[in-house]
Design a protein around this motif. Structure first.
Motif: not given
Length: 90
Positions: A48-55, A76-81, A65-74
């Protein structure tokens, strides 16, 4: 040529529908997930080029969810809003 993908994550179907309606375009694909766990499964299948994520979501909130997304190397740098539809009227 494949279009870039945008992931939207929200536990409320009405919010997903509204966000998807605003974002839909011929330039990218919008993928909707109803939970953090479902979003993580989508990340195994797509980039994904960006993730829009409900808090505020049950079971696994947006921050977890964001912490788990960031823990994955692939991803890690995908923007999360972070997004929230919380509204309190006094």
């Amino acid at each position: 040529m494949t279009k870039p993908k945008v992931l939207i994550v929200d536990d409320h179907p009405d919010n997903l529908m509204a966000i998807k309606a605003v974002l839909e375009s011929d330039k990218y694909d919008v993928v909707a997930s109803h939970s953090g766990a479902e979003a993580l499964k989508q990340l195994l299948e797509h980039d994904f080029c960006v993730i829009l994520l409900d808090v505020h979501m049950p079971i696994m909130d947006g921050f977890e969810t964001a912490m788990l997304i960031r823990s994955r190397e692939k991803s890690r740098y995908t923007p999360i809003i972070f997004i929230s539809a919380v509204f309190i009227d006094q």
